[in-house]
Enzyme design. Structure first.
Site, PDB file in Angstrom:
ATOM      1  CE  LYS A 126      -4.108  -1.908   0.274  1.00  0.00           C
ATOM      2  NZ  LYS A 126      -5.217  -1.443  -0.595  1.00  0.00           N
ATOM      3  CE  LYS A 166     -10.080  -4.649  -4.325  1.00  0.00           C
ATOM      4  NZ  LYS A 166     -10.010  -3.362  -3.793  1.00  0.00           N
TER       5      LYS A 166
END
Length: 326
Positions: free
Chosen positions: A151, A247
């Site tokens: 991240k 997703k």
């Protein structure tokens, strides 16, 4: 066929904290949906997408309202009658699971997907100081994880990537900018990252500003995440991205996610199947779909302090279903 519905909200603690450029989370609220015909019950779980304004209570109410108006829902009716998002995902996947149980079939068989096998999944390294991320990467490598997802935030990202590479020099790397590179020279950043085993860059620019990628010649494939929610988005994004992250919570269920895969394949784009923070119940349908992906990021359960009893197993970076889980 009379159906009954049960909707509940559960809170699951994160192992430590999950930190991205938009903030930190120490728990996740999920919506659980069960739909029964009296003899068989289909179950599913979805995670509200908080950065789009979803909440568990709002999603639960949305499911209940739709079911009250449609007491015998079909997947087609759910796809047409509910907006994309976690609520639709929960109900759609519960209906898939119900039909699997009614017909005594595995999900992959019912959906016409390849038979699932143990699959390499990325492990997420949360945003942090470079030395902290280096330590987490070293620990992950020692546990056998060969694919790490970092991240990033748009600030000091090169230091973070270099640190993770030091901690896990043999690992393959994915970086997730989480829309934070709007003001950076993306081509230059990508060229630098290519030297550190980075093989995919997720969502470098803000959703809706994808045009900033026009003309960018990146040596590392660019992947749309927050910009891509449905099959209708895929063709629009193809000029700017090389891959899409699918997703189920974004897509609003397995039904739409499968349509996204077909659209990506038609556009000659690569596929990543990812997830939100969730338990193993939440990633069960995504694992079936992931057999068609080039990258898999289904570590949601691994980031929790505990998982459900019938959990997926994670061993040496591979994700393996519990018996009967697929």
């Amino acid at each position: 066929m009379a159906l009954s519905l049960s909707v509940s909200i559960e809170q699951w603690q994160v192992a430590g904290s999950f930190i991205i450029s938009r903030g930190a989370k120490n728990h996740v609220d999920v919506v659980c949906c069960a739909i029964s015909d009296g003899s068989s019950t289909g179950q599913a779980e979805a995670t509200p997408i908080y950065y789009e304004g979803e909440s568990a209570s709002r999603c639960a109410s949305e499911i209940e309202r739709f079911f009250e108006a449609n007491p015998e829902p079909t997947r087609a009716a759910v796809l047409q009658g509910m907006p994309r998002g976690a609520a639709r995902n929960a109900l759609d996947c519960a209906l898939w699971d119900l039909e699997c149980r009614q017909r005594n079939m595995a999900l992959w068989q019912l959906a016409g997907l390849p038979e699932p096998v143990a699959t390499l999944s990325a492990l997420t390294i949360s945003l942090g100081a470079p030395e902290v991320m280096e330590g987490h990467a070293r620990q992950a490598a020692a546990q056998g994880h060969g694919l790490l997802k970092l991240k990033l935030s748009g600030d000091h990202d090169r230091e973070r990537v270099a640190a993770v590479h030091r901690g896990a020099p043999d690992a393959r790397l994915i970086v997730d900018a989480n829309e934070s590179w709007n003001d950076l020279d993306i081509e230059a950043e990508a060229s630098w990252l290519a030297e550190y085993s980075v093989e995919l860059i997720e969502q470098p620019v803000s959703a809706g500003r994808d045009h900033l990628l026009a003309g960018v010649r990146s040596p590392v494939p660019l992947c749309a995440d927050e910009s891509c929610h449905s099959s209708a988005d895929v063709e629009r994004l193809a000029p700017y991205y090389d891959a899409v992250n699918i997703k189920l919570d974004k897509a609003g269920g397995l039904t739409e996610a499968m349509a996204m895969v077909r659209a990506a394949q038609a556009a000659e784009m690569k596929i990543m199947v990812g997830c939100m923070l969730s338990t193993s119940l939440g990633i069960r349908p995504a694992f079936a779909l992931a057999q068609l992906a080039q990258w898999v990021d289904l570590d949601g359960p691994l980031l929790l302090a505990r998982d459900r009893a019938d959990a997926f197993r994670f061993e040496s970076g591979m994700i393996m279903p519990a018996p009967g889980a697929i």
